[in-house]
Design a protein around this motif. Structure first.
Motif, PDB file in Angstrom:
ATOM      1  N   ARG A  36       0.812  -1.215   0.000  1.00  0.00           N
ATOM      2  CA  ARG A  36       0.000   0.000   0.000  1.00  0.00           C
ATOM      3  C   ARG A  36       0.849   1.270   0.000  1.00  0.00           C
ATOM      4  N   GLU A  37       2.141   1.088   0.016  1.00  0.00           N
ATOM      5  CA  GLU A  37       2.995   2.278   0.047  1.00  0.00           C
ATOM      6  C   GLU A  37       2.869   3.064  -1.244  1.00  0.00           C
ATOM      7  N   GLU A  38       2.997   4.359  -1.121  1.00  0.00           N
ATOM      8  CA  GLU A  38       2.799   5.247  -2.268  1.00  0.00           C
ATOM      9  C   GLU A  38       3.798   4.925  -3.386  1.00  0.00           C
ATOM     10  N   VAL A  39       5.075   4.845  -3.005  1.00  0.00           N
ATOM     11  CA  VAL A  39       6.097   4.450  -3.966  1.00  0.00           C
ATOM     12  C   VAL A  39       6.423   2.987  -3.703  1.00  0.00           C
ATOM     13  N   LEU A  40       6.068   2.125  -4.648  1.00  0.00           N
ATOM     14  CA  LEU A  40       6.302   0.696  -4.453  1.00  0.00           C
ATOM     15  C   LEU A  40       7.790   0.409  -4.341  1.00  0.00           C
ATOM     16  N   SER A  41       8.125  -0.411  -3.378  1.00  0.00           N
ATOM     17  CA  SER A  41       9.526  -0.772  -3.187  1.00  0.00           C
ATOM     18  C   SER A  41       9.879  -1.904  -4.141  1.00  0.00           C
ATOM     19  N   LEU A  42      10.758  -1.616  -5.077  1.00  0.00           N
ATOM     20  CA  LEU A  42      11.132  -2.644  -6.057  1.00  0.00           C
ATOM     21  C   LEU A  42      12.259  -3.512  -5.500  1.00  0.00           C
ATOM     22  N   PRO A  43      12.219  -4.811  -5.799  1.00  0.00           N
ATOM     23  CA  PRO A  43      13.313  -5.672  -5.340  1.00  0.00           C
ATOM     24  C   PRO A  43      14.606  -5.334  -6.059  1.00  0.00           C
ATOM     25  N   ARG A  44      15.707  -5.420  -5.350  1.00  0.00           N
ATOM     26  CA  ARG A  44      17.007  -5.127  -5.950  1.00  0.00           C
ATOM     27  C   ARG A  44      17.657  -6.396  -6.471  1.00  0.00           C
ATOM     28  N   VAL A  57      19.937 -12.421  -9.688  1.00  0.00           N
ATOM     29  CA  VAL A  57      20.829 -11.390 -10.223  1.00  0.00           C
ATOM     30  C   VAL A  57      20.730 -10.134  -9.376  1.00  0.00           C
ATOM     31  N   SER A  58      21.852  -9.675  -8.875  1.00  0.00           N
ATOM     32  CA  SER A  58      21.878  -8.379  -8.193  1.00  0.00           C
ATOM     33  C   SER A  58      23.288  -7.811  -8.251  1.00  0.00           C
ATOM     34  N   CYS A  59      23.427  -6.556  -7.843  1.00  0.00           N
ATOM     35  CA  CYS A  59      24.718  -5.869  -7.944  1.00  0.00           C
ATOM     36  C   CYS A  59      25.828  -6.673  -7.280  1.00  0.00           C
ATOM     37  N   ARG A  60      26.949  -6.811  -7.976  1.00  0.00           N
ATOM     38  CA  ARG A  60      28.071  -7.575  -7.440  1.00  0.00           C
ATOM     39  C   ARG A  60      29.124  -6.680  -6.808  1.00  0.00           C
ATOM     40  N   HIS A  61      28.873  -5.404  -6.796  1.00  0.00           N
ATOM     41  CA  HIS A  61      29.812  -4.455  -6.206  1.00  0.00           C
ATOM     42  C   HIS A  61      31.235  -4.685  -6.723  1.00  0.00           C
ATOM     43  N   CYS A  62      31.348  -4.649  -8.039  1.00  0.00           N
ATOM     44  CA  CYS A  62      32.634  -4.847  -8.723  1.00  0.00           C
ATOM     45  C   CYS A  62      33.712  -3.948  -8.121  1.00  0.00           C
ATOM     46  N   ALA A 106      22.496  -5.915 -13.554  1.00  0.00           N
ATOM     47  CA  ALA A 106      22.093  -6.040 -12.157  1.00  0.00           C
ATOM     48  C   ALA A 106      21.475  -4.756 -11.602  1.00  0.00           C
ATOM     49  N   ILE A 107      21.530  -3.681 -12.370  1.00  0.00           N
ATOM     50  CA  ILE A 107      20.945  -2.424 -11.896  1.00  0.00           C
ATOM     51  C   ILE A 107      19.643  -2.232 -12.674  1.00  0.00           C
ATOM     52  N   ARG A 108      18.563  -2.008 -11.950  1.00  0.00           N
ATOM     53  CA  ARG A 108      17.278  -1.893 -12.635  1.00  0.00           C
ATOM     54  C   ARG A 108      16.724  -0.487 -12.520  1.00  0.00           C
ATOM     55  N   PRO A 109      16.175   0.015 -13.612  1.00  0.00           N
ATOM     56  CA  PRO A 109      15.626   1.369 -13.547  1.00  0.00           C
ATOM     57  C   PRO A 109      14.256   1.375 -12.876  1.00  0.00           C
ATOM     58  N   ASN A 110      14.068   2.227 -11.908  1.00  0.00           N
ATOM     59  CA  ASN A 110      12.727   2.478 -11.399  1.00  0.00           C
ATOM     60  C   ASN A 110      12.235   3.747 -12.098  1.00  0.00           C
ATOM     61  N   LYS A 114      12.574   7.585 -10.992  1.00  0.00           N
ATOM     62  CA  LYS A 114      13.740   8.053 -11.748  1.00  0.00           C
ATOM     63  C   LYS A 114      15.038   7.746 -11.019  1.00  0.00           C
ATOM     64  N   ILE A 115      15.029   6.695 -10.249  1.00  0.00           N
ATOM     65  CA  ILE A 115      16.223   6.299  -9.514  1.00  0.00           C
ATOM     66  C   ILE A 115      16.460   4.816  -9.777  1.00  0.00           C
ATOM     67  N   PRO A 116      17.668   4.440 -10.148  1.00  0.00           N
ATOM     68  CA  PRO A 116      17.934   3.017 -10.328  1.00  0.00           C
ATOM     69  C   PRO A 116      17.982   2.306  -8.982  1.00  0.00           C
ATOM     70  N   VAL A 117      17.518   1.061  -8.964  1.00  0.00           N
ATOM     71  CA  VAL A 117      17.603   0.303  -7.719  1.00  0.00           C
ATOM     72  C   VAL A 117      18.720  -0.724  -7.839  1.00  0.00           C
ATOM     73  N   ARG A 118      19.490  -0.829  -6.783  1.00  0.00           N
ATOM     74  CA  ARG A 118      20.579  -1.798  -6.781  1.00  0.00           C
ATOM     75  C   ARG A 118      20.805  -2.322  -5.371  1.00  0.00           C
ATOM     76  N   CYS A 119      21.351  -3.511  -5.303  1.00  0.00           N
ATOM     77  CA  CYS A 119      21.622  -4.166  -4.026  1.00  0.00           C
ATOM     78  C   CYS A 119      22.593  -3.324  -3.211  1.00  0.00           C
ATOM     79  N   ASP A 120      22.312  -3.192  -1.909  1.00  0.00           N
ATOM     80  CA  ASP A 120      23.247  -2.506  -1.015  1.00  0.00           C
ATOM     81  C   ASP A 120      23.736  -3.471   0.062  1.00  0.00           C
ATOM     82  N   LYS A 121      23.584  -4.755  -0.209  1.00  0.00           N
ATOM     83  CA  LYS A 121      23.962  -5.824   0.725  1.00  0.00           C
ATOM     84  C   LYS A 121      23.306  -5.630   2.085  1.00  0.00           C
ATOM     85  N   CYS A 122      22.186  -4.942   2.113  1.00  0.00           N
ATOM     86  CA  CYS A 122      21.478  -4.639   3.378  1.00  0.00           C
ATOM     87  C   CYS A 122      22.466  -4.158   4.435  1.00  0.00           C
TER      88      CYS A 122
END
Lengths: 149, 421
Positions: A36-44, A57-62, A106-110, A114-122
């Motif tokens: 129900r959140e206004e901006v849906l949280s996309l999986p990274r 597939v997610s960011c590998r932090h090359c 591994a980087i997906r456009p939201n 207008k912000i790409p989503v990427r893994c931050d290793k939590c």
């Protein structure tokens, strides 16, 4: 420094990791409120199937990240100490250059935010939430890679 | 200890500083820039104009960066000429500096169509520097209508910025499509529609012949005979490399300064990188200038490393552009349209309802180019297929799949470490 590794043979594409990732990066952090959140949280992290195998597939932090070089807004920076590509969302203009050059798709456009989503290793939690959520233990969180394929 | 000079203080110059300092912490580095600011994100000046990026967020590196890297930064200084024989540069103020290694990263300047009557009037701008953006921004409160010459990326980004500032914008494009240097006709028409739906007028197949007004601009006249009211004209007709400083030297020039696979020019110890550099284009196998931010960073890094005694090879560049107007992301990679005599296999998917268009060009089963509109997720995998010249025979039927990505190419690419075990 710990990294994410995957035993693809164990992945059954249940997408528990995607759900856990979305929740972990949402405003409320609660499965039933998240939708129900206004901006849906996309999986990274996304599961892609190829040749009867499932690949998370997610960011590998090359260590030599092409996305950082391509970022024309200096919103990205590689932090050696943390082993993370850090994303300063306040500087990001959503030009998608990082999406364009990522060799791991591994980087997906939201598009909405207008912000790409990427893994931050939590990095604000004890471990990536996808690891916890994976029922088949296909996602490994460990220091060194088992490089045999 | 050596004396390194870098002319130019943008993407390539900064990358070179960082690369040199990784190897050599003692040599002297001098950066000479004809602009008045520390390095800023050049590609963001249209966002600055649109009010989306604040001035404080536009800087790419702050003054502390130069201190930390022990760099002498000379701002507002123009290099008049390079003297390769004597190993020195001569500044316009007649000062001279000698070098052991030189990087020419002077960038490019907007092309001004001299044939247009009145093109030198006040109120005609290019958009290349932060100073340009500031000059335009200053006039916006008194500007109702503006004309943009050229339907390339700079022209359209400027039009977008002006529209965001509620200025009435018309874009005049000489060819039959916008973005003719990066997109095919069909792909461009998706972008064009999106711009038009959001209030940007686009006049195709026309050109401007005269800018009218005494003192201030009052109107522009087109070759169709029609005239339109406006008080500002922005020129976005491409750029030409800044090569004046090496005129009459033995440094080889074509369209840009010709650099080899180590990014050295025809004169040893003089290197070129960024928008001024002409290097191997991977897709067509000939030399070309690919004036793009990521290309400049990569070239600066390699040139800097080699100047400092390293040994990095530059494989070559390729055209890659990412743009987004009003929520429609678009990416172009490599070859986007065959030139006369060229033949490619074409894979295409067009869904106007979903606003998705994808076109892939292959030659002998190797991907050589891609146009992606609306859905850009697979871009990185395509780029890799192009760059690493991977035979796509066995994955051809998957290429246009919605989820095409790294897993589909994992068996063909070599990695330093494996993540999938």
């Amino acid at each position: 420094m710990k990294n994410l590794y995957y035993e693809v043979d164990k992945c059954v594409a249940c997408k528990s990791c995607e759900v856990a990732c979305s929740i972990a990066h949402s405003a409320t952090g609660d499965l039933f409120k998240v939708i129900r959140e206004e901006v849906l949280s996309l999986p990274r992290k996304k599961i892609h199937a190829s040749k009867n195998k499932n690949y998370p597939v997610s960011c590998r932090h090359c260590q030599e990240p092409l996305c950082v070089d391509a970022c024309m807004a200096k919103a990205l920076e590689y932090n050696e100490e943390k082993g993370l590509v850090l994303h300063d969302e306040s500087r990001c203009v959503g030009c998608w250059m990082c999406v364009m050059v990522c060799p791991y798709t591994a980087i997906r456009p939201n598009i909405k935010t207008k912000i790409p989503v990427r893994c931050d290793k939590c990095s604000d939690k004890d471990q990536p939430q996808c690891v916890k959520a994976c029922p088949t233990h296909a996602i490994l969180w460990q220091e060194e890679a088992v490089t045999k394929r | 200890m050596k004396n390194f000079i870098i002319i130019g203080n943008s993407a390539a110059g900064i990358a070179a500083i960082e690369a040199i300092r990784k190897i050599d912490t003692v040599s002297k580095i001098t950066v000479i820039s004809d602009e008045e600011y520390p390095a800023y994100c050049r590609c963001l000046i249209s966002y600055y104009l649109a009010g989306q990026t604040k001035e404080k967020d536009i800087f790419y590196r702050t003054e502390s960066f130069y201190r930390a890297h022990n760099v002498e930064l000379l701002l507002n200084k123009k290099v008049a000429r390079v003297d390769p024989k004597k190993g020195r540069v001569v500044l316009r103020d007649r000062n001279q500096r000698s070098f052991d290694g030189l990087l020419i990263a002077t960038g490019a300047t907007p092309k001004i169509p001299e044939a247009v009557k009145g093109i030198k009037k006040t109120g005609v701008f290019g958009l290349r520097t932060l100073q340009d953006a500031k000059a335009i921004a200053e006039l916006l409160p008194v500007t109702k209508a503006a004309f943009v010459l050229g339907g390339g990326l700079v022209g359209l980004k400027t039009a977008y910025a002006l529209r965001k500032k509620r200025i009435d914008v018309k874009v005049v494009v000489k060819s039959k499509q916008i973005l003719s240097q990066i997109l095919d006709y069909d792909g461009a028409s998706f972008v064009q529609r999106r711009l038009q739906e959001n209030g940007i007028d686009i006049l195709l197949g026309q050109d401007i012949t005269e800018i009218i007004g005494e003192g201030e601009i009052r109107a522009v006249k087109l070759d169709s005979g029609k005239a339109y009211d406006c008080s500002m004209v922005i020129v976005g007709k491409g750029v030409s490399p800044n090569i004046d400083l090496i005129k009459d030297t033995e440094i080889k020039v074509n369209e840009g300064i010709v650099a080899d696979s180590s990014l050295q020019t025809s004169v040893p110890s003089i290197y070129a990188a960024g928008d001024v550099c002409e290097s191997l284009d991977l897709t067509r196998g000939a030399h070309a200038v690919n004036a793009l931010w990521p290309v400049a960073v990569e070239q600066g890094k390699i040139a800097g490393t080699n100047m400092a005694g390293g040994n990095l090879r530059y494989d070559g560049s390729l055209g890659m552009n990412s743009l987004e107007f009003f929520g429609l992301p678009t990416i172009s990679l490599g070859i986007y349209r065959p030139e006369a005599g060229e033949k490619f296999e074409e894979l295409k998917k067009s869904d106007p309802g979903a606003q998705v268009y994808k076109k892939l060009l292959l030659k002998d089963n190797h991907l050589v180019g891609a146009v992606l509109v609306g859905d850009i997720k697979s871009s990185g995998a395509y780029l890799r297929l192009i760059r690493e010249r991977i035979d796509c025979s066995s994955i051809k039927d998957m290429l246009l799949q919605e989820d095409f990505g790294y897993p589909h190419i994992v068996d063909f690419v070599k990695e330093k470490e494996n993540v999938y075990v």
